[in-house]
Scaffold this motif. Structure first.
Motif: not given
Length: 385
Positions: A129-131, A146-154, A332-338
């Protein structure tokens, strides 16, 4: 939703991701270690922003450890892995691969779009996962990873806010538009040009690069078009000499408007009096209007003897959201975290955080600021996504 090719890649990588998950947990008798990476430019022109990202990550890690989160009967001990991406796409991809090899459970940061976009693909291939707490180019989440997220406006939202301010408060009929040809600068510039044109504002466009220091030829050309304002889509390192040269060329009545890459105390400090009265936007609400800002600022200043900068609260919240995903997933499985991140609903320093199906923050805002008495002063929120 991810495309079919990406789903096939993710499924094919499930076994390796499972091995990765076990490797990412250094188990001791009653605890497991979860490494969360915070990446940003701690060297180079944007080092102050990257250091702010790192500092905020440290605060969040301390907070997570105080929560005593338990997974499979074992307490999770969080560790910060700090990475310097130098605001350089080439360095950023090297850093991304190193973090994958270091078996981090998630990555937060990469505030530069030009770094975040290629790095996100590396994290996607590894199932991590990547934020991003700052990258605003729409391409980041348009990749349908599916792993990519963003917390600010684009930048689509930021451009709308800028143009609303230009046409509304500044009553601009003609603008000069300059971008630095980076992923961030060009992306924001393209959207401003589009929205301004649709709003009836005449646009004259020029280009520079993110290493330039002399803008007199560009400014002289723009001056001849008699613009009401000049919009610069770049960083504070470029904006400081740019606005100084504007004033040297006698463009004292032409208003300057910069994006969030410019809207920093460093810009005001270096540009000095040349920045006075000028404007910038940020993707988010003003710090003093964020729900948890007072406590966050107090903790930050007590720890680091300086105030936080713009990306700090968003980095802090991003790390905390990873912690919430771990609690929610019980793993802590990254796929479950995603999967957990796609359904997380978290209230943090910056407000409520939920992600849409692309990974964008549903409640992001855009604000405008003016330099008054050498301080970046909020004029309020001009738009929300």
């Amino acid at each position: 939703m991810p495309n079919r090719t990406h789903l096939q890649t993710s499924l094919a990588g499930t076994f390796s991701a499972a091995l990765f998950a076990f490797a990412s947990m250094n188990s001791y008798a009653d605890e497991v270690i979860a490494k969360i990476a915070v990446a940003g430019p701690t060297t180079g022109q944007l080092a102050s922003l990257g250091k702010d990202v790192q500092n905020s990550g440290e605060l969040a890690i301390d907070e997570l450890n105080a929560k005593n989160i338990v997974v499979n009967g074992k307490r999770v001990r969080f560790e910060l892995v700090a990475a310097d991406d130098g605001a350089d796409p080439r360095v950023g991809t090297i850093v991304a691969q190193r973090l994958v090899d270091d078996h981090v459970v998630a990555v937060v940061g990469h505030i530069n779009s030009g770094v975040a976009i290629p790095a996100s693909r590396i994290y996607s291939q590894a199932g991590i996962p990547f934020i991003s707490s700052g990258a605003s180019n729409p391409t980041l989440t348009a990749q349908n990873l599916k792993n990519t997220f963003r917390v600010v406006a684009d930048d689509n939202a930021q451009a709308r806010g800028m143009v609303q301010f230009l046409s509304g408060q500044l009553k601009a009929k003609r603008i000069g538009l300059v971008d630095d040809r980076t992923a961030y600068g060009q992306g924001l510039g393209d959207q401003v040009a589009k929205d301004a044109g649709e709003s009836g504002i005449a646009v004259t466009r020029e280009f520079t690069n993110d290493k330039a220091v002399d803008f007199r030829a560009i400014l002289t050309s723009l001056k001849s078009t008699q613009p009401d304002a000049i919009v610069l889509a770049s960083t504070d390192a470029i904006a400081s000499p740019f606005v100084k040269q504007m004033k040297t060329l006698g463009m004292t009545r032409v208003r300057f408007v910069g994006g969030d890459g410019i809207c920093t105390e460093n810009w005001v400090r270096v540009a000095a009096s040349a920045a006075e009265g000028e404007y910038c936007t940020q993707t988010g609400a003003p710090l003093d209007q964020l729900p948890g800002s007072k406590e966050f600022v107090q903790k930050y200043e007590a720890r680091f003897n300086q105030p936080p900068q713009y990306f700090g609260p968003y980095t802090y919240d991003s790390v905390m959201v990873v912690g919430e995903a771990i609690r929610k997933a019980g793993s802590l499985d990254p796929l479950k975290l995603i999967d957990a991140l796609h359904s997380v609903d978290y209230s943090g320093v910056t407000g409520r955080i939920e992600f849409d199906n692309k990974g964008d923050q549903k409640y992001a805002a855009v604000s405008v600021y003016q330099v008054k008495s050498q301080k970046i002063t909020s004029l309020g929120v001009v738009g929300k996504m």
